[in-house]
Write a protein that holds these residues in place. Structure first.
Motif, PDB file in Angstrom:
ATOM      1  N   MET A   1     -10.779  24.992  28.837  1.00  0.00           N
ATOM      2  CA  MET A   1     -10.585  26.095  27.916  1.00  0.00           C
ATOM      3  C   MET A   1     -10.743  27.444  28.622  1.00  0.00           C
ATOM      4  SD  MET A   1     -12.043  25.957  24.090  1.00  0.00           S
ATOM      5  CE  MET A   1     -13.451  26.993  24.159  1.00  0.00           C
ATOM      6  N   GLU A   2     -11.434  27.444  29.745  1.00  0.00           N
ATOM      7  CA  GLU A   2     -11.639  28.698  30.471  1.00  0.00           C
ATOM      8  C   GLU A   2     -10.304  29.335  30.815  1.00  0.00           C
ATOM      9  OE1 GLU A   2     -14.012  30.445  34.341  1.00  0.00           O
ATOM     10  OE2 GLU A   2     -14.017  28.310  33.963  1.00  0.00           O
ATOM     11  N   GLY A   3     -10.184  30.633  30.520  1.00  0.00           N
ATOM     12  CA  GLY A   3      -8.978  31.379  30.835  1.00  0.00           C
ATOM     13  C   GLY A   3      -7.910  31.342  29.756  1.00  0.00           C
ATOM     14  N   LYS A   4      -8.085  30.507  28.725  1.00  0.00           N
ATOM     15  CA  LYS A   4      -7.083  30.444  27.660  1.00  0.00           C
ATOM     16  C   LYS A   4      -7.085  31.757  26.883  1.00  0.00           C
ATOM     17  CE  LYS A   4      -5.666  26.322  28.477  1.00  0.00           C
ATOM     18  NZ  LYS A   4      -4.378  26.094  29.058  1.00  0.00           N
ATOM     19  N   PRO A   5      -5.944  32.151  26.319  1.00  0.00           N
ATOM     20  CA  PRO A   5      -5.862  33.420  25.606  1.00  0.00           C
ATOM     21  C   PRO A   5      -6.640  33.414  24.293  1.00  0.00           C
ATOM     22  CG  PRO A   5      -3.697  32.337  25.692  1.00  0.00           C
ATOM     23  CD  PRO A   5      -4.652  31.479  26.427  1.00  0.00           C
ATOM     24  N   VAL A   6      -7.133  34.589  23.946  1.00  0.00           N
ATOM     25  CA  VAL A   6      -7.724  34.838  22.621  1.00  0.00           C
ATOM     26  C   VAL A   6      -6.698  35.682  21.881  1.00  0.00           C
ATOM     27  CG1 VAL A   6      -9.605  35.929  21.363  1.00  0.00           C
ATOM     28  CG2 VAL A   6     -10.069  34.761  23.527  1.00  0.00           C
ATOM     29  N   ILE A   7      -6.322  35.237  20.683  1.00  0.00           N
ATOM     30  CA  ILE A   7      -5.302  35.952  19.925  1.00  0.00           C
ATOM     31  C   ILE A   7      -5.826  36.320  18.547  1.00  0.00           C
ATOM     32  CG2 ILE A   7      -3.434  34.829  21.187  1.00  0.00           C
ATOM     33  CD1 ILE A   7      -2.883  33.149  18.702  1.00  0.00           C
ATOM     34  N   VAL A   8      -5.102  37.213  17.874  1.00  0.00           N
ATOM     35  CA  VAL A   8      -5.443  37.640  16.517  1.00  0.00           C
ATOM     36  C   VAL A   8      -4.256  37.401  15.597  1.00  0.00           C
ATOM     37  CG1 VAL A   8      -7.123  39.388  17.224  1.00  0.00           C
ATOM     38  CG2 VAL A   8      -4.725  40.019  16.992  1.00  0.00           C
ATOM     39  N   GLU A   9      -4.582  37.237  14.325  1.00  0.00           N
ATOM     40  CA  GLU A   9      -3.623  37.267  13.219  1.00  0.00           C
ATOM     41  C   GLU A   9      -2.730  36.052  13.065  1.00  0.00           C
ATOM     42  OE1 GLU A   9      -1.393  40.889  13.038  1.00  0.00           O
ATOM     43  OE2 GLU A   9      -3.140  42.105  13.471  1.00  0.00           O
ATOM     44  N   ASP A  10      -2.103  35.556  14.115  1.00  0.00           N
ATOM     45  CA  ASP A  10      -1.085  34.529  13.945  1.00  0.00           C
ATOM     46  C   ASP A  10      -1.432  33.307  14.779  1.00  0.00           C
ATOM     47  OD1 ASP A  10       1.184  33.322  13.064  1.00  0.00           O
ATOM     48  OD2 ASP A  10       2.581  34.651  14.082  1.00  0.00           O
ATOM     49  N   HIS A  11      -1.297  32.149  14.175  1.00  0.00           N
ATOM     50  CA  HIS A  11      -1.657  30.894  14.832  1.00  0.00           C
ATOM     51  C   HIS A  11      -0.430  30.321  15.536  1.00  0.00           C
ATOM     52  CE1 HIS A  11      -4.637  27.965  15.516  1.00  0.00           C
ATOM     53  NE2 HIS A  11      -4.197  27.053  14.694  1.00  0.00           N
ATOM     54  N   VAL A  12       0.043  31.036  16.556  1.00  0.00           N
ATOM     55  CA  VAL A  12       1.258  30.668  17.272  1.00  0.00           C
ATOM     56  C   VAL A  12       0.882  29.995  18.587  1.00  0.00           C
ATOM     57  CG1 VAL A  12       3.329  31.587  18.409  1.00  0.00           C
ATOM     58  CG2 VAL A  12       2.531  32.589  16.272  1.00  0.00           C
ATOM     59  N   TRP A  13       1.506  28.853  18.858  1.00  0.00           N
ATOM     60  CA  TRP A  13       1.266  28.168  20.119  1.00  0.00           C
ATOM     61  C   TRP A  13       1.618  29.111  21.264  1.00  0.00           C
ATOM     62  CZ3 TRP A  13      -1.349  23.853  20.688  1.00  0.00           C
ATOM     63  CH2 TRP A  13      -1.341  23.227  21.923  1.00  0.00           C
ATOM     64  N   ARG A  14       0.710  29.256  22.198  1.00  0.00           N
ATOM     65  CA  ARG A  14       0.887  30.213  23.295  1.00  0.00           C
ATOM     66  C   ARG A  14       1.724  29.602  24.417  1.00  0.00           C
ATOM     67  NH1 ARG A  14       0.806  33.909  20.448  1.00  0.00           N
ATOM     68  NH2 ARG A  14       0.691  35.339  22.155  1.00  0.00           N
ATOM     69  N   THR A  15       2.634  30.394  24.928  1.00  0.00           N
ATOM     70  CA  THR A  15       3.467  30.030  26.067  1.00  0.00           C
ATOM     71  C   THR A  15       3.447  31.201  27.035  1.00  0.00           C
ATOM     72  OG1 THR A  15       5.490  31.008  25.159  1.00  0.00           O
ATOM     73  CG2 THR A  15       5.013  28.715  24.541  1.00  0.00           C
ATOM     74  N   PRO A  16       3.878  31.004  28.260  1.00  0.00           N
ATOM     75  CA  PRO A  16       3.932  32.147  29.180  1.00  0.00           C
ATOM     76  C   PRO A  16       4.806  33.286  28.646  1.00  0.00           C
ATOM     77  CG  PRO A  16       4.128  30.118  30.407  1.00  0.00           C
ATOM     78  CD  PRO A  16       4.189  29.742  28.943  1.00  0.00           C
ATOM     79  N   GLU A  17       5.809  32.961  27.872  1.00  0.00           N
ATOM     80  CA  GLU A  17       6.716  33.986  27.354  1.00  0.00           C
ATOM     81  C   GLU A  17       6.078  34.854  26.267  1.00  0.00           C
ATOM     82  OE1 GLU A  17       7.680  30.641  27.608  1.00  0.00           O
ATOM     83  OE2 GLU A  17       8.617  31.056  29.531  1.00  0.00           O
ATOM     84  N   ASN A  18       5.227  34.273  25.409  1.00  0.00           N
ATOM     85  CA  ASN A  18       4.701  35.072  24.307  1.00  0.00           C
ATOM     86  C   ASN A  18       3.270  35.566  24.519  1.00  0.00           C
ATOM     87  OD1 ASN A  18       3.021  32.893  23.670  1.00  0.00           O
ATOM     88  ND2 ASN A  18       4.147  32.326  21.833  1.00  0.00           N
ATOM     89  N   THR A  19       2.549  35.029  25.472  1.00  0.00           N
ATOM     90  CA  THR A  19       1.147  35.389  25.625  1.00  0.00           C
ATOM     91  C   THR A  19       0.947  36.864  25.930  1.00  0.00           C
ATOM     92  OG1 THR A  19       0.478  33.166  26.225  1.00  0.00           O
ATOM     93  CG2 THR A  19      -0.962  34.935  26.943  1.00  0.00           C
ATOM     94  N   THR A  20       1.806  37.450  26.715  1.00  0.00           N
ATOM     95  CA  THR A  20       1.615  38.850  27.078  1.00  0.00           C
ATOM     96  C   THR A  20       2.613  39.787  26.423  1.00  0.00           C
ATOM     97  OG1 THR A  20       3.001  38.562  29.032  1.00  0.00           O
ATOM     98  CG2 THR A  20       0.627  38.280  29.323  1.00  0.00           C
ATOM     99  N   LYS A  21       3.552  39.264  25.646  1.00  0.00           N
ATOM    100  CA  LYS A  21       4.624  40.109  25.141  1.00  0.00           C
ATOM    101  C   LYS A  21       4.628  40.331  23.634  1.00  0.00           C
ATOM    102  CE  LYS A  21       7.556  38.869  28.978  1.00  0.00           C
ATOM    103  NZ  LYS A  21       8.664  38.092  29.456  1.00  0.00           N
ATOM    104  N   ASP A  22       3.888  39.552  22.859  1.00  0.00           N
ATOM    105  CA  ASP A  22       4.009  39.694  21.405  1.00  0.00           C
ATOM    106  C   ASP A  22       2.907  40.552  20.784  1.00  0.00           C
ATOM    107  OD1 ASP A  22       1.849  37.965  21.393  1.00  0.00           O
ATOM    108  OD2 ASP A  22       2.929  36.315  20.448  1.00  0.00           O
ATOM    109  N   GLY A  23       1.977  41.059  21.594  1.00  0.00           N
ATOM    110  CA  GLY A  23       0.946  41.947  21.077  1.00  0.00           C
ATOM    111  C   GLY A  23      -0.197  41.262  20.365  1.00  0.00           C
TER     112      GLY A  23
END
Length: 101
Positions: A1-23
């Protein structure tokens, strides 16, 4: 789990394409999670100013029903003299931690 993204608001599966681009990504898991008192405890490195303020005010909290992938299998057996049937997962792979209001 170390290094996995922390996100807010939307329960979207993280990919390299959306992790840094969807805000939605506001930080990452820092260090190795541990179990304390039946709960998963870990440090988070939050880098988004607005998310930090919402965490401080209690408007955002962690949701540790972590989205995972893994191998599922059914299992039957007897425990303390009682028959059971259930599903188990092994080889879990965590995707992200979600902060919710």
């Amino acid at each position: 789990m170390e290094g996995k993204p922390v996100i807010v608001e939307d329960h979207v599966w993280r990919t390299p394409e959306n992790t840094t681009k969807d805000g939605l990504t506001v930080g990452s898991v820092a260090g190795t999670p541990r179990v304390e008192g039946g709960y998963v405890v870990t440090d988070l490195l939050i880098t988004d100013k607005e998310a930090i303020e919402k965490i401080k005010s209690g408007d955002l909290v962690g949701n540790f029903r972590l989205p995972t992938t893994g191998d599922c299998y059914s299992k039957e057996g007897v425990y303390k003299g009682k028959a059971f049937w259930g599903q188990s997962r092994t080889n879990l792979r965590f995707n992200h931690v979600l902060l919710l209001p």
